[in-house]
Each structure stands twice: as structure tokens, then as C-alpha cells.
Write a protein that holds these residues in place. Structure first.
Motif: not given
Length: 74
Positions: A5-33
Motif C-alpha cells: 500500500t502506497l501512502v501519499p506523504a503530502a496533503s496536496d490533492p495532486f500528490d495524492a492522485a499521483e500516489a494513487d496512479v503509481r499504486a495502481r500501476y504497481v498493483s497491476a504489475y504484481l497481479t499480472d506477474n
């Protein structure tokens, strides 16, 4: 089975959205693997490369993906 689980470090909504995108890519990679679906995994890796190219100011997500294949240091 462990779950990352990737947790965003900042309270900025943009940073939280970027962290969510990155977490989804990691999750998709692990699921496919885990499923052994090399076509889906390669497509996810391609999308990650495109994401990294579009976001040059951020740490490369591909480096994080590559580090998942290394065993943790004791």
C-alpha cells in the motif's frame, strides 16, 4: 500473501492522485506477474514507461518495479 500500500506523504490533492496512479500501476504489475500473464505484464510495463516519460520530474516508477524482483536485505 503480502499487499503493498502506497501512502501519499503530502496533503496536496495532486500528490495524492499521483500516489494513487503509481499504486495502481504497481498493483497491476504484481497481479499480472502472479497470474503469469506475460502479455498483460508487458503491457503494464509499457504503460509504466510511458508514465515515466510523461513525468520526468518524479522518481522513475520503473525503478520501483525493478526493485520488486530483488529479495529484501536481512
Amino acid at each position: 500473501m503480502s499487499v503493498l500500500t502506497l501512502v501519499p506523504a503530502a496533503s496536496d490533492p495532486f500528490d495524492a492522485a499521483e500516489a494513487d496512479v503509481r499504486a495502481r500501476y504497481v498493483s497491476a504489475y504484481l497481479t499480472d506477474n502472479r497470474a503469469g500473464d506475460v502479455i498483460a505484464r508487458d503491457w503494464t510495463l509499457y504503460e509504466i514507461e510511458m508514465y515515466d516519460a510523461a513525468n520526468p520530474g518524479q522518481p522513475p516508477l520503473m525503478d520501483e518495479i525493478r526493485s520488486l524482483d530483488y529479495p529484501a536485505a536481512a
